[in-house]
Design a protein around this motif. Structure first.
Motif, mmCIF file in Angstrom:
data_model
loop_
_atom_site.group_PDB
_atom_site.id
_atom_site.type_symbol
_atom_site.label_atom_id
_atom_site.label_comp_id
_atom_site.label_asym_id
_atom_site.label_seq_id
_atom_site.Cartn_x
_atom_site.Cartn_y
_atom_site.Cartn_z
ATOM 1 N N ILE A 56 11.896 51.835 -7.982
ATOM 2 C CA ILE A 56 10.773 50.768 -7.462
ATOM 3 C C ILE A 56 9.739 51.388 -6.794
ATOM 4 N N GLU A 97 21.601 53.238 -4.965
ATOM 5 C CA GLU A 97 20.723 52.296 -4.768
ATOM 6 C C GLU A 97 21.116 51.004 -4.482
ATOM 7 N N LEU A 98 21.699 50.787 -3.462
ATOM 8 C CA LEU A 98 21.935 49.274 -3.091
ATOM 9 C C LEU A 98 21.569 49.004 -1.674
ATOM 10 N N ALA A 99 20.823 47.921 -1.306
ATOM 11 C CA ALA A 99 20.177 47.792 -0.030
ATOM 12 C C ALA A 99 21.273 47.417 0.967
ATOM 13 N N LYS A 100 22.535 47.194 0.459
ATOM 14 C CA LYS A 100 23.696 46.958 1.423
ATOM 15 C C LYS A 100 24.142 48.513 1.868
ATOM 16 N N ASN A 101 23.768 49.520 1.318
ATOM 17 C CA ASN A 101 24.449 50.760 1.779
ATOM 18 C C ASN A 101 23.543 51.007 3.055
ATOM 19 N N GLN A 103 21.308 53.310 5.330
ATOM 20 C CA GLN A 103 20.172 54.275 4.852
ATOM 21 C C GLN A 103 20.202 55.587 6.056
#
Lengths: 114, 111
Positions: A56, A97-101, A103
């Motif tokens: 991205i 790369e999963l936004a549900k992870n 950070q």
């Protein structure tokens, strides 16, 4: 080790300088992120690397150039920046790369462009 | 464009009081997270609530999620001076890999 390390902590540069920001994690995370944060504003996503490939680019100006030499390192190369680029630059990593992870963030590099 | 709006923008309370901050978002999500940021530092993850959950607890933190109203709240009970920080909600947009942060609430806890 749940740490994301960013260097340098502070950076002052002129508009004609070339500098680099560095980010390192040893958690085995395969996704790494660069965010830009202005004072009293939320972090804004700049770049995402997944498995060492750029996945991205949020239409970031070319004077910012990311690089992921290996799975533990993330660089942000800076060239011909403008004073409005002064901000806190945050690096983060997550298992994938999963936004549900969740950070994990570094402490940031405070950049001032003169 | 920003996904989350938080209110209040700033909140000042005394130690021992409870602090409540709210987050509203615009589109459907997989989950919602809350992060804390001490002044000029990195963000620290506090809690994650999935879209099929309504309430979650972690220590002195209680998070609720109402997907019908597209809103969440973070309650910090028995606040301490060390809770002074900015708090951000963060949502992932369905079918994207982006985490979008809300506008943030600046909490000041006075001893």
């Amino acid at each position: 080790d749940t740490e994301v390390t960013q260097t340098p902590k502070h950076l002052v540069m002129g508009m004609t300088n070339k500098k680099s920001l560095k980010c390192e994690q040893h958690m085995g995370h395969r996704a790494m992120y660069w965010y830009k944060q202005k004072a009293k504003k939320p972090p804004e996503l700049m770049f995402v690397y997944s498995y060492e490939k750029l996945s991205i680019n949020e239409s970031v100006p070319s004077r910012f150039s990311p690089e992921c030499p290996n799975s533990s390192l993330l660089n942000l190369h800076l060239h011909a920046l403008q004073p409005e680029d002064s901000a806190l630059y945050l690096c983060a990593s997550s298992p994938r790369e999963l936004a549900k992870n969740i950070q994990y963030f570094g402490a940031g590099t405070r950049l001032s462009v003169l | 464009s920003q996904q989350g709006e938080e209110d209040p923008q700033a909140l000042s309370i005394q130690e021992g009081e409870n602090a409540t901050m709210n987050c509203s978002y615009k589109t459907s999500i997989n989950n919602l997270q809350w992060y804390r940021q001490n002044s000029g530092r990195g963000l620290v993850h506090l809690i994650l609530i999935r879209s099929n959950e309504r309430e979650k607890h972690s220590g002195r933190l209680r998070v609720t999620l109402d997907t019908s109203k597209k809103s969440s709240s973070l309650l910090i009970t028995a606040s301490r001076a060390a809770d002074t920080a900015s708090y951000f909600c963060a949502t992932d947009l369905l079918n994207t890999d982006k985490l979008i942060f809300g506008t943030g609430t600046r909490l000041q806890v006075f001893p």
